[in-house]
Design an enzyme around this catalytic site. Structure first.
Site, mmCIF file in Angstrom:
data_model
loop_
_atom_site.group_PDB
_atom_site.id
_atom_site.type_symbol
_atom_site.label_atom_id
_atom_site.label_comp_id
_atom_site.label_asym_id
_atom_site.label_seq_id
_atom_site.Cartn_x
_atom_site.Cartn_y
_atom_site.Cartn_z
ATOM 1 N N PHE A 1 6.126 -1.271 -4.112
ATOM 2 C CA PHE A 1 7.608 -1.013 -4.350
ATOM 3 C C PHE A 1 8.159 -2.515 -4.010
ATOM 4 C CE2 PHE A 1 5.828 3.046 -3.040
ATOM 5 C CZ PHE A 1 5.527 3.451 -4.343
ATOM 6 N N CYS A 2 7.944 -3.502 -4.031
ATOM 7 C CA CYS A 2 8.708 -4.847 -3.788
ATOM 8 C C CYS A 2 9.102 -4.647 -2.158
ATOM 9 C CB CYS A 2 9.851 -5.103 -4.727
ATOM 10 S SG CYS A 2 9.087 -5.454 -6.476
#
Ligand SMILES: Cc1ncc(COP(=O)(O)O)c(C=O)c1O
Length: 414
Positions: free
Chosen positions: A363-364
């Site tokens: 998720f970055c």
């Protein structure tokens, strides 16, 4: 296996969202669906579509007015002070990079390790990165200690910026913004809030929170077309080199290469033809949300979120990720893993067999997601957790049926 779904209900209200019948979208945290009011605003403006700030024709005049009205609406929605700038950007990443370029020389930036990459990577010289505590109060204490240390024995007091998220895109957990802002003030530091995940779920007001900057993304706020915004104090923005150099950002360009005068105000950082439709779509959603009963929307979302989390807790192999503990306030985002199952494969099967869209990966927010996966393994005693996670996220238009379909699909994975 495929499953038939009832057609989506007929769109009636401004905050109903568009979608494709039969497809269950549980990936709002990445990009939320388009609100009806945003679609309507774009449809209404499209026949008039023309240049902004560049033409004398009626179409151009109307578009210029629409763009500046959009700026006013978005600023009002986020509680902008009269002397704040409201700068349109592409998204939150762009807004935070703009702020990073506008920092006075020698500014120290302080963040927590739980940030999205958009709030970890843009800062010059590498920020002071504080560990994510296991409770919101721990964040306040850690910031107080870090800022106290930075200010100790410092006569000159170089600028300090605290950059913190409003709600985690991994866990949905909300950060104690007002308390963090109070600590920042006490130490004469400024504070910027990455509100990409908070603003779609709860009112965010720069004045009430007493923070200096806010960044949001239109595409997470039910407005397509890739507009975002940076709102905040004018002084650093007006003193900084233009984020984008080009037309619209200058008042004078002479023959000599150095003979350029840059305007002050939002236009200084918005060179080039702006994203009119993005701004107008975002403003339409902001106006509609400002008129809506947000407490009621919040209540509905929290009920769905509880249903989702309770359902996951009943699945024998599911483990939820959290940093602050299970009862901390959060928005409609849940990350989890299924022991013994590869998350990418689960996500692909949910899509293929059940027409359910979720996100998988880190998720970055790699440092946080990796840490939470390790902690989930320790907490659950399971050694067979995958190296990446699944994330389900909800918002306007999400229903009990959507949540139940996900839970049922997870139960039936063989
Ligand atoms: C908390 C947070 N901040 C920043 C971003 C970056 O947003 P964008 O991709 O719109 O720039 C995201 C995107 O997921 C996010 O969740």
């Amino acid at each position: 296996m495929t499953c038939a779904l009832a057609p989506a209900p007929t769109v009636t209200g401004p905050l109903d969202v568009l979608g494709v019948p039969g497809q269950i979208n549980l990936d709002y945290a990445a990009s939320a669906p388009c609100a009806q009011v945003a679609a309507d605003a774009v449809t209404e403006l499209l026949p008039w579509y023309a240049s902004v700030h560049r033409g004398a024709g009626a179409l151009s005049q109307r578009c210029t007015l629409a763009y500046e009205r959009a700026r006013q609406s978005v600023g009002d929605f986020l509680g902008a002070r009269p002397d704040d700038h409201v700068v349109f950007t592409r998204n939150t990443t762009d807004a935070l990079n703009l702020l990073a370029r506008a920092l006075p020389t020698g500014t120290t930036v302080v963040t927590f390790g739980g940030e999205h990459h958009a709030n970890l990577l843009p800062w010059p010289r590498g920020p002071v990165r504080l560990p994510v505590p296991d409770h919101p109060a721990g964040a306040v204490r850690a910031l107080d200690a870090a800022l106290g240390e930075l200010r100790r024995g410092c006569d000159r007091e170089p600028p300090v910026l605290v950059a913190v998220t409003g709600a985690s895109n991994v866990t949905g957990e909300r950060w104690p913004l007002a308390e963090l802002a109070r600590v920042a003030r006490r130490h004469r530091a400024r504070i910027a809030v990455d509100a990409a995940q908070l603003a779609p779920h709860a009112p965010v007001d720069i004045r009430t929170l007493d923070v200096d900057y806010l960044a949001v993304s239109g595409h997470k706020l039910y407005a397509p077309f890739g507009a975002g915004v940076l709102v905040g104090r004018a002084d650093w923005l007006d003193a900084a080199p233009p984020y984008l150099a080009g037309g619209g950002a200058t008042s004078h360009v002479g023959v000599a290469t150095h003979d350029v005068r840059w305007v002050t105000g939002p236009a200084r950082h918005e060179a080039g033809t702006p994203n009119l439709l993005g701004a107008v779509a975002l403003a339409a959603v902001c106006d509609a949300l400002a008129d809506a009963d947000r407490a009621a929307l919040h209540h509905t979302e929290q009920q769905l979120l509880s249903r989702l989390r309770d359902g996951l807790a009943e699945l024998p192999h599911a483990v939820e990720l959290h940093a602050f503990g299970p009862d901390a306030p959060r928005v409609g985002i849940v990350s989890f893993v299924l022991a013994g199952r590869d998350s990418a494969e689960v996500a692909a099967r949910l899509a293929r067999q059940h027409r359910i869209g979720v996100r998988d990966g880190l998720f970055c927010a790699h440092p946080l997601a990796r840490r939470l996966l390790t902690e989930a393994s320790t907490r659950s005693g399971r050694r067979d957790l995958p190296a990446t996670a699944l994330r389900a996220s909800i918002g306007l238009g999400s229903t009990r049926e959507h949540v139940d379909r996900l839970l049922a699909a997870l139960t039936t994975l063989d």
